[in-house]
Design an enzyme around this catalytic site. Structure first.
Site, PDB file in Angstrom:
ATOM      1  N   LYS A  54      62.986  28.830  41.804  1.00 36.82           N
ATOM      2  CA  LYS A  54      62.555  30.050  41.098  1.00 36.82           C
ATOM      3  C   LYS A  54      61.832  30.982  42.076  1.00 36.82           C
ATOM      4  O   LYS A  54      62.024  32.202  42.034  1.00 36.82           O
ATOM      5  CB  LYS A  54      61.667  29.688  39.900  1.00 36.82           C
ATOM      6  CG  LYS A  54      62.470  29.056  38.761  1.00 36.82           C
ATOM      7  CD  LYS A  54      61.602  28.400  37.701  1.00 36.82           C
ATOM      8  CE  LYS A  54      62.446  27.575  36.733  1.00 36.82           C
ATOM      9  NZ  LYS A  54      61.659  26.796  35.779  1.00 36.82           N
ATOM     10  N   GLN A  98      55.686  25.013  34.271  1.00 40.07           N
ATOM     11  CA  GLN A  98      56.834  24.127  34.502  1.00 40.07           C
ATOM     12  C   GLN A  98      56.674  22.839  33.679  1.00 40.07           C
ATOM     13  O   GLN A  98      55.650  22.162  33.767  1.00 40.07           O
ATOM     14  CB  GLN A  98      56.953  23.811  35.999  1.00 40.07           C
ATOM     15  CG  GLN A  98      58.184  22.990  36.354  1.00 40.07           C
ATOM     16  CD  GLN A  98      59.501  23.713  36.053  1.00 40.07           C
ATOM     17  OE1 GLN A  98      59.668  24.882  36.388  1.00 40.07           O
ATOM     18  NE2 GLN A  98      60.422  23.024  35.399  1.00 40.07           N
ATOM     19  N   ASP A 121      59.457  32.683  29.567  1.00 42.01           N
ATOM     20  CA  ASP A 121      60.346  31.606  29.138  1.00 42.01           C
ATOM     21  C   ASP A 121      60.713  31.762  27.654  1.00 42.01           C
ATOM     22  O   ASP A 121      61.606  31.096  27.156  1.00 42.01           O
ATOM     23  CB  ASP A 121      59.660  30.233  29.325  1.00 42.01           C
ATOM     24  CG  ASP A 121      60.019  29.591  30.658  1.00 42.01           C
ATOM     25  OD1 ASP A 121      61.114  29.877  31.174  1.00 42.01           O
ATOM     26  OD2 ASP A 121      59.197  28.813  31.178  1.00 42.01           O
TER      27      ASP A 121
END
Ligand code: NAD
Length: 286
Positions: A54, A98, A121
């Site tokens: 990422k 994460q 997200d």
């Protein structure tokens, strides 16, 4: 018949190029560089790889990224304090925690603490609600990436039967929600671990999306001839990455199929970049 391979890598590349161009425009117009802050707790090797990918993807399109590495012993309060700091930081546009988090941490309340306007997200209930009502702020990255692939490949969804295997909050449920939206107009069935005669249900699918997490769960004879097969699964089997669909068998039956790797995976990261850009634009009021 051999299925058309849906090339997620190349579709993701064109999304990234669009994001790079729009990022440059935003910078020129406002001086703002979209900034993604990632939080990595502990030393899970797969998470390390995801976060590094990422970071690289951000750099390649001109987004700023910072990674906050915390020890595996981090407490709930310590992590909440960092999220609060990032929530308040006007120069941070996206916050990514994460997953999975170490066991002592309550993932749901951690994700709930992320400011919805920085929740790139799209896991926060506010963003889920907006998506369900068809007025999204951000779309969850994996389902959004799949929608983009269907659209770019000209795959018709209106009136077609889509079967989604898996009901996770991250993939299965939002995937089904996007397919049923007005304008997409698929007729959607969700299968899960308690579904009876799943092979029969899958064989009824014009579009079959597998997000199960079991290597090659979907066999060739579970696919209707000419169906579109989308494989979300990423499973490590020895040295190989294997999807949730038996690719060799399925590609003899389906009309189009996503490979693993190189299918849904690259799209997920591309949509994360897009969401971070969207967040920065919203913050800039442009
Ligand atoms: P999850 O474990 O949260 O959900 C799996 C789902 O599969 C569950 O809802 C469960 O009901 C269903 N399931 C389990 N066993 C089943 C069975 N025997 N029959 C029918 N359904 C069954 O997983 P997830 O987070 O949704 O991820 C699914 C897969 O997709 C994993 O392999 C994951 O690594 C992968 N993934 C890939 C991406 C990507 O970018 N390509 C993103 C997220 C997840």
């Amino acid at each position: 018949m051999s299925a058309q391979v849906i090339d997620g890598k190349s579709i993701a590349k064109s999304v990234r190029q669009e994001v790079a161009a729009a990022t440059q425009q935003l910078l020129t117009a406002t001086g703002i560089v979209p900034h993604l802050a990632a939080i990595l707790v502990g030393n899970d090797p797969a998470s390390e790889v995801y976060v590094r990918n990422k970071e690289r993807a951000c750099a390649a399109v001109g987004l700023k990224s910072t990674v906050h590495r915390l020890s595996a012993e981090t407490t709930q309060n310590e992590l909440l304090a960092l999220i609060e700091l990032l929530n308040r930081d006007k120069e941070v546009h996206g916050i990514l925690v994460q997953l999975p988090l170490p066991q002592q941490l309550d993932s749901m309340s951690i994700l709930d603490a992320v400011l919805p306007s920085k929740d790139v997200d799209a896991f926060h209930p506010e963003n889920t609600g907006l998506m369900l009502q068809g007025r999204p702020r951000f779309l969850p990255c994996t389902p959004a990436g799949i929608m983009k692939m269907l659209q770019v490949c000209g795959i018709q969804t209106v009136g077609r039967h889509a079967v989604v295997i898996g009901r996770s909050d991250i993939v299965g449920k939002p995937m089904a929600a996007l397919l049923v939206q007005k304008g997409v107009d698929a007729t959607v069935t969700i299968c899960h671990s308690r579904t009876v005669d799943i092979s029969r249900v899958c064989r009824g699918a014009d579009i079959l999306i597998a997000a199960v997490g079991i290597p090659e769960f979907v066999k060739g004879d579970m696919i209707k001839p000419g169906a579109v097969a989308i494989d979300v699964g990423i499973n490590r089997v020895g040295e190989r990455l294997v999807g949730d669909i038996d690719y060799a068998a399925a590609s003899q039956v389906a009309s189009a199929i996503t490979p693993v790797p190189g299918g849904v995976g690259p799209m997920t990261i591309a949509m994360l970049l897009q969401n971070t850009l969207t967040s920065a634009k919203l913050a800039a009021g442009s």
